[in-house]
Design an enzyme around this catalytic site. Structure first.
Site, PDB file in Angstrom:
ATOM      1  N   HIS A 207       0.837  -1.209   0.000  1.00  0.00           N
ATOM      2  CA  HIS A 207       0.000   0.000   0.000  1.00  0.00           C
ATOM      3  C   HIS A 207       0.869   1.255   0.000  1.00  0.00           C
ATOM      4  O   HIS A 207       0.978   1.966   0.997  1.00  0.00           O
ATOM      5  CB  HIS A 207      -0.957  -0.015   1.197  1.00  0.00           C
ATOM      6  CG  HIS A 207      -2.040  -1.037   1.051  1.00  0.00           C
ATOM      7  ND1 HIS A 207      -2.033  -2.242   1.702  1.00  0.00           N
ATOM      8  CD2 HIS A 207      -3.172  -1.033   0.293  1.00  0.00           C
ATOM      9  CE1 HIS A 207      -3.106  -2.942   1.361  1.00  0.00           C
ATOM     10  NE2 HIS A 207      -3.815  -2.234   0.505  1.00  0.00           N
TER      11      HIS A 207
ATOM     12  N   HIS B 109      -6.836   6.995  -2.824  1.00  0.00           N
ATOM     13  CA  HIS B 109      -7.677   6.026  -2.102  1.00  0.00           C
ATOM     14  C   HIS B 109      -6.974   5.284  -0.956  1.00  0.00           C
ATOM     15  O   HIS B 109      -7.648   4.685  -0.126  1.00  0.00           O
ATOM     16  CB  HIS B 109      -8.298   5.022  -3.078  1.00  0.00           C
ATOM     17  CG  HIS B 109      -7.398   3.876  -3.385  1.00  0.00           C
ATOM     18  ND1 HIS B 109      -6.342   3.973  -4.254  1.00  0.00           N
ATOM     19  CD2 HIS B 109      -7.357   2.612  -2.884  1.00  0.00           C
ATOM     20  CE1 HIS B 109      -5.703   2.819  -4.297  1.00  0.00           C
ATOM     21  NE2 HIS B 109      -6.294   1.972  -3.475  1.00  0.00           N
ATOM     22  N   ASP B 110      -5.629   5.280  -0.915  1.00  0.00           N
ATOM     23  CA  ASP B 110      -4.943   4.597   0.190  1.00  0.00           C
ATOM     24  C   ASP B 110      -3.993   5.543   0.922  1.00  0.00           C
ATOM     25  O   ASP B 110      -3.052   5.091   1.590  1.00  0.00           O
ATOM     26  CB  ASP B 110      -4.173   3.364  -0.329  1.00  0.00           C
ATOM     27  CG  ASP B 110      -5.045   2.121  -0.371  1.00  0.00           C
ATOM     28  OD1 ASP B 110      -5.980   2.035   0.453  1.00  0.00           O
ATOM     29  OD2 ASP B 110      -4.812   1.255  -1.232  1.00  0.00           O
TER      30      ASP B 110
ATOM     31  N   HIS C  80       1.183   1.698  -5.824  1.00  0.00           N
ATOM     32  CA  HIS C  80      -0.160   1.082  -5.864  1.00  0.00           C
ATOM     33  C   HIS C  80      -1.198   2.157  -6.214  1.00  0.00           C
ATOM     34  O   HIS C  80      -2.082   1.931  -7.038  1.00  0.00           O
ATOM     35  CB  HIS C  80      -0.466   0.428  -4.515  1.00  0.00           C
ATOM     36  CG  HIS C  80      -1.914   0.047  -4.345  1.00  0.00           C
ATOM     37  ND1 HIS C  80      -2.543  -0.889  -5.139  1.00  0.00           N
ATOM     38  CD2 HIS C  80      -2.868   0.508  -3.476  1.00  0.00           C
ATOM     39  CE1 HIS C  80      -3.812  -1.006  -4.761  1.00  0.00           C
ATOM     40  NE2 HIS C  80      -4.044  -0.163  -3.764  1.00  0.00           N
TER      41      HIS C  80
ATOM     42  N   ASP D 169      -8.913  -1.322  -7.722  1.00  0.00           N
ATOM     43  CA  ASP D 169      -8.155  -1.605  -6.502  1.00  0.00           C
ATOM     44  C   ASP D 169      -7.826  -3.094  -6.365  1.00  0.00           C
ATOM     45  O   ASP D 169      -6.847  -3.454  -5.734  1.00  0.00           O
ATOM     46  CB  ASP D 169      -8.968  -1.113  -5.292  1.00  0.00           C
ATOM     47  CG  ASP D 169      -8.132  -1.003  -4.033  1.00  0.00           C
ATOM     48  OD1 ASP D 169      -6.892  -0.868  -4.152  1.00  0.00           O
ATOM     49  OD2 ASP D 169      -8.707  -1.027  -2.931  1.00  0.00           O
TER      50      ASP D 169
HETATM   51 ZN   LIG Z   1      -5.793   0.120  -2.576  1.00  0.00          ZN
END
Ligand SMILES: [Zn+2]
Length: 612
Positions: free
Chosen positions: A354, A396-397, A358, A508
């Site tokens: 993560h 998103h992460d 990514h 994802d």
């Molecule tokens: Zn992710």
């Protein structure tokens, strides 16, 4: 081949004499009516018929029929080939053996038809008109085979007719082969909601009353949109109170509706601007790759990151902003966008999986689905929608600690306490990214947006990031599938946001859809991260999470399960509204087969390591 594959357990209706149904208040008078069962004008199935339906729809029967179709295809091929190769006398001997085999197969096909007729009844079974043609071809083929067996010396006219029938049998095989597709889409997991929607859709097929059909559409709509407990239509006198009551549930839908209307207006005004990437200072070698491959599923994310000195995410987002004319939508300079994504990139920790690469990979895969798989056209996305999807992918992460929600909750981590154990990380990521923007004017890409526009962009991005929480994967996917199957499915209207959510969520989990070489690298990274968490859990005396035990997790086996239970059903949904994804769908099976070959190797690896 069968008219449907629904689970017939849902078919038995409890009260055999009367059915009470709520009538859609928007379409008809709001009253409760009682409809005697006879009026439903439908055929209800007996227990033995239902058993037959279950049996016919079972995986084992479907696979057997497929195997038989394969055998029949080979047989037809052999008959045609031998006819050319062998001389008359030799051919006749072999030919009669082959004819007997063909006779056997045709009898099984006829039995299949009889079982189908018994289980569904003539009317329902032949609702698919092609099945009538199938039956005719099978019966006539049977006639010719028996004729052939009875009289070896056939006239030329008969031979010509036989040849025509061989051609028709190939057509039959193609039709039968479609069963493969059906088998591929049989979801391994299904929820009661999916079963109910499927049942209602079938019920609608056998009903003749148009009003009842409208009612069923209403039911499917409410289940599909998760609106079963939403208040009814606004009462004129109490409009304000009702609006307040509905606020929490309806707010989201209302906003979406406004977004849609505005978007349609904006689309009309869209100007085509020629992109100028030179001003963005993207490293040349990376720019060359992006110009060619920015919407390619097989782009190498690790390479892109290296070629830009570890700033792949920033450069990719700048590229997208220029490519889709987003600087104009946000009324912002490239300098601010660069600074914003530099901040976002810095927030990504150096986790094995993560991390910023990514994030870059997910944003780029989103772009593949938008552009190459044509979601922009199908969803009629405007620049604002495109921006939301790509930004959601990139952030998103953000700040991911390399630990799962379960770990954070079990270890009473501060993040879990802040977000009350609810989608802890998925709440945290966007929250931080909006804070970055509003905390520093120099990096605030949202600053020049009108308030309403900003609110919609913010809501859309948050919804998409929340959709990446695996805890909601099965239920959300089931609702999305219900929507895709619903008669009023609107990918460019009321269902657009839901599909945008799925685009980000599926990107994802998209590693297994890529080339095996890239996929394998991601797999090693994600398991390294999981195993580090498992070590921590062991240390703290916490239960070791699924896939997190380095001494028991078989890498290959885990991936086979991940493909079967998560990735394949997800991308089957994508296929449901993006037909252009079709050529890439088979990668999943190819990669799964590769992992299956490696299961034994990883077993030996596991046997050679011992817990300390
Ligand atoms: Zn992710």
């Amino acid at each position: 081949m069968l008219p449907s594959n629904s689970d017939s357990q849902q078919r038995s209706l409890e009260n055999p004499d009367k059915q009470t149904m709520r009538v859609d208040s928007t379409k008809r008078n709001d009253k409760l009516i009682e409809v005697p069962r006879k009026k439903l004008n439908m055929r209800l199935y007996s227990e033995s018929e239902q058993k037959f339906q279950d049996y016919v729809n079972s995986k084992i029967v479907t696979i057997s029929i497929i195997a038989l179709v394969g055998a029949y295809a080979i047989l037809i091929f052999v008959i045609v080939a031998l006819e050319e190769l062998l001389d008359e006398i030799q051919f006749n001997n072999i030919s009669s053996i082959l004819s007997w085999i063909e006779l056997g197969i045709l009898i099984v096909f006829i039995l299949e038809i009889f079982v189908g007729l018994y289980a569904w009844g003539i009317k329902k079974y032949y609702k698919d008109k092609w099945l009538i043609l199938d039956t005719l071809i099978i019966l006539l083929s049977l006639f010719f085979v028996i004729f052939e067996l009875a009289d070896q010396k056939t006239s030329n006219v008969i031979k010509v007719i036989q040849a025509v029938f061989r051609f028709l049998r190939i057509f039959l095989l193609i039709r039968k082969a479609q069963t493969f597709r059906r088998l591929a889409t049989i979801s391994t997991i299904s929820t009661p909601a999916e079963k109910i929607v499927r049942f209602l859709a079938e019920l609608k097929e056998v009903l003749e009353d148009e009003n009842m059909k409208l009612d069923i559409d209403y039911c499917i709509d409410k289940i599909g949109n998760n609106q079963l407990y939403q208040m009814g239509k606004l009462d004129e006198d109490n409009a304000e109170a009702m609006a307040w009551l509905n606020q929490s549930q309806q707010g989201r839908a209302d906003i979406k509706r406004i977004v849609t209307n505005e978007q349609q207006q904006q689309q009309v005004q869209q100007k085509k601007v020629i992109a100028n990437f030179q001003k963005l200072n993207i490293p040349k070698r990376l720019l060359d790759i992006l110009l060619k491959q920015h919407d390619d599923l097989y782009i190498d994310p690790f390479d892109c990151d290296k070629l830009s000195g570890g700033e792949g995410l920033v450069n990719l987002m700048l590229f997208f902003f220029e490519n889709y004319n987003l600087f104009d939508v946000f009324l912002i300079k490239p300098k601010v966008v660069r600074s914003y994504f530099e901040e976002v990139m810095k927030g990504y920790h150096d986790n094995p999986y993560h991390n910023k690469v990514h994030a870059q990979d997910v944003a780029q895969t989103c772009n593949f689905l938008l552009s190459k798989c044509k979601f922009i056209e199908i969803g009629q996305l405007d620049e604002q929608d495109i921006a939301c999807v790509l930004i959601a992918g990139a952030i998103h992460d953000y700040g991911h600690p390399g630990l799962t929600n379960a770990f954070l909750i079990n270890s009473r981590n501060e993040l879990a306490l802040t977000y009350n154990d609810q989608s802890v990380l998925e709440m945290f990521h966007p929250s931080q990214c909006f804070k970055i923007a509003w905390g520093n004017q120099k990096v605030n890409i949202f600053e020049n947006l009108q308030f309403q526009k900003y609110r919609r962009i913010r809501e859309s991005i948050i919804l998409m990031v929340l959709s990446t929480d695996m805890a909601h994967h099965a239920s959300e996917l089931a609702i999305t599938n219900s929507r895709i199957a619903a008669p009023d499915f609107e990918p460019n209207g009321k269902d657009k946001q839901r599909l945008m959510d799925l685009i980000v969520h599926s990107s994802d989990v998209s590693n297994p859809t890529k080339s095996f070489e890239i996929y394998k690298q991601w797999t090693e990274k994600v398991l390294t991260e999981f195993w580090l968490q498992g070590d921590k859990e062991r240390e703290l005396g916490l239960p070791i999470s699924y896939l997190c035990n380095r001494y028991t997790t078989n890498t290959a086996e885990a991936q086979v399960g991940f493909i079967d239970y998560v990735v394949k059903p997800t991308f089957a949904s994508i296929l449901g509204f993006l037909p252009a994804y079709e050529p890439f769908f088979q990668n999943l099976d190819k990669n799964k087969a590769k992992w299956q070959e490696l299961i034994e190797y990883y077993k030996q690896q596991l046997a050679s390591i011992q817990p300390k």
